[in-house]
Motif scaffolding. Structure first.
Motif, mmCIF file in Angstrom:
data_model
loop_
_atom_site.group_PDB
_atom_site.id
_atom_site.type_symbol
_atom_site.label_atom_id
_atom_site.label_comp_id
_atom_site.label_asym_id
_atom_site.label_seq_id
_atom_site.Cartn_x
_atom_site.Cartn_y
_atom_site.Cartn_z
ATOM 1 N N GLU A 44 0.811 -1.224 0.000
ATOM 2 C CA GLU A 44 0.000 0.000 0.000
ATOM 3 C C GLU A 44 0.843 1.273 0.000
ATOM 4 O OE1 GLU A 44 -2.386 -3.365 0.906
ATOM 5 O OE2 GLU A 44 -0.565 -2.708 1.909
ATOM 6 N N LYS A 66 2.890 -9.216 -7.578
ATOM 7 C CA LYS A 66 1.438 -9.293 -7.766
ATOM 8 C C LYS A 66 0.700 -8.496 -6.692
ATOM 9 C CE LYS A 66 1.830 -13.851 -9.878
ATOM 10 N NZ LYS A 66 1.610 -15.291 -9.681
ATOM 11 N N GLU A 67 1.186 -8.553 -5.448
ATOM 12 C CA GLU A 67 0.563 -7.785 -4.358
ATOM 13 C C GLU A 67 0.645 -6.285 -4.643
ATOM 14 O OE1 GLU A 67 2.407 -8.740 -0.629
ATOM 15 O OE2 GLU A 67 2.061 -10.888 -0.882
ATOM 16 N N ARG A 121 1.014 -4.815 -7.600
ATOM 17 C CA ARG A 121 0.203 -4.478 -8.774
ATOM 18 C C ARG A 121 -1.291 -4.393 -8.441
ATOM 19 N NH1 ARG A 121 3.027 -1.525 -10.981
ATOM 20 N NH2 ARG A 121 4.687 -2.184 -12.370
ATOM 21 N N LYS A 122 -1.746 -5.124 -7.429
ATOM 22 C CA LYS A 122 -3.153 -5.043 -7.031
ATOM 23 C C LYS A 122 -3.494 -3.665 -6.474
ATOM 24 C CE LYS A 122 -4.112 -9.870 -6.062
ATOM 25 N NZ LYS A 122 -4.337 -10.873 -5.021
ATOM 26 N N VAL A 123 -2.553 -3.040 -5.771
ATOM 27 C CA VAL A 123 -2.835 -1.735 -5.166
ATOM 28 C C VAL A 123 -2.291 -0.565 -5.971
ATOM 29 C CG1 VAL A 123 -3.055 -2.639 -2.823
ATOM 30 C CG2 VAL A 123 -0.834 -1.844 -3.615
ATOM 31 N N ASP A 124 -1.298 -0.816 -6.809
ATOM 32 C CA ASP A 124 -0.726 0.275 -7.613
ATOM 33 C C ASP A 124 -0.266 -0.261 -8.969
ATOM 34 O OD1 ASP A 124 0.645 2.407 -8.770
ATOM 35 O OD2 ASP A 124 1.371 3.121 -6.836
ATOM 36 N N PRO A 125 -1.128 -0.185 -9.961
ATOM 37 C CA PRO A 125 -0.762 -0.711 -11.278
ATOM 38 C C PRO A 125 0.221 0.167 -12.049
ATOM 39 C CG PRO A 125 -2.988 0.165 -11.310
ATOM 40 C CD PRO A 125 -2.511 0.255 -9.894
ATOM 41 N N ASN A 164 3.711 -10.629 -15.383
ATOM 42 C CA ASN A 164 3.028 -10.334 -14.125
ATOM 43 C C ASN A 164 3.089 -8.862 -13.737
ATOM 44 O OD1 ASN A 164 1.840 -12.819 -12.798
ATOM 45 N ND2 ASN A 164 3.824 -13.568 -13.475
ATOM 46 N N LYS A 200 5.301 -13.128 -5.969
ATOM 47 C CA LYS A 200 4.108 -12.895 -5.159
ATOM 48 C C LYS A 200 4.033 -11.431 -4.719
ATOM 49 C CE LYS A 200 3.507 -17.540 -3.272
ATOM 50 N NZ LYS A 200 3.541 -18.344 -2.029
#
Length: 186
Positions: A53, A91-92, A94-98, A120, A88
């Protein structure tokens, strides 16, 4: 000198996520980029971990593929690359900040690592030098210039494309507002 021009002008805030950060990589990155604000995250017991985050606080993230795994530099290294700790973490993030630029790094020269990282969401890939192998100074110089070139390309791309994505995000959020949809209803 030309390799450093863009990086010197932009003074990026860089997060380095690496299990060996405090084993010499902190000094290497610090010497290479003294004009940058660098925050290192060592992935060893008791050290603070990178929180996805907070990714937007950085202009660039350099992420090691192996944060908790060790490499034997032989066929036993053939594992499910998607299950590696660095992948991993990618990916974490990228979920919150692409949009935050991420360069995946590893001492592995396996082509599947490179392709999987890009697939990824990594914006670049750098094969760092393994301390397990005696490598000549010519390779060291070329590898360092490769890192600088990769950083320059990734940061240049980010500075050009980020404003476009931010405007698209703004348009999307506006379209979700009911009063705006009512005004443009046919």
């Amino acid at each position: 000198r030309e390799y450093f021009t863009f990086i010197k002008k932009t003074h990026p805030k860089i997060a380095i996520i690496d299990d060996d950060y405090l084993k010499g990589w902190d000094r290497a990155y610090g010497a290479l980029f003294p004009q940058c604000s660098i925050k290192g995250f060592e992935y060893t017991e008791g050290e603070p971990r990178f929180v996805p985050e907070t990714a937007s606080n950085y202009d660039l993230i350099i992420l090691d593929l192996r944060l908790t795994e060790t490499s034997e530099h032989n066929e036993s290294d053939i594992v499910d690359i998607d299950e590696m700790s660095g992948m991993k973490k990618l990916k974490e993030i990228r979920k919150v900040d692409p949009l935050v630029p991420i360069i995946m790094c590893t001492a592995s020269n396996k082509s599947w690592s490179y392709q999987t990282a890009l697939n990824n969401g990594s914006n670049g890939y750098w094969e760092k030098e393994s301390p397990d192998f005696g490598i000549g100074s010519d390779y060291n110089l070329k590898n360092t210039l490769n890192l600088i070139n990769t950083i320059t390309e990734v940061l240049s791309w980010s500075r050009e494309i980020s404003p476009v994505f931010k405007q698209l995000d703004k348009i999307t959020s506006l379209m979700h507002r009911q009063e705006l949809r009512d005004r443009i209803a046919w």
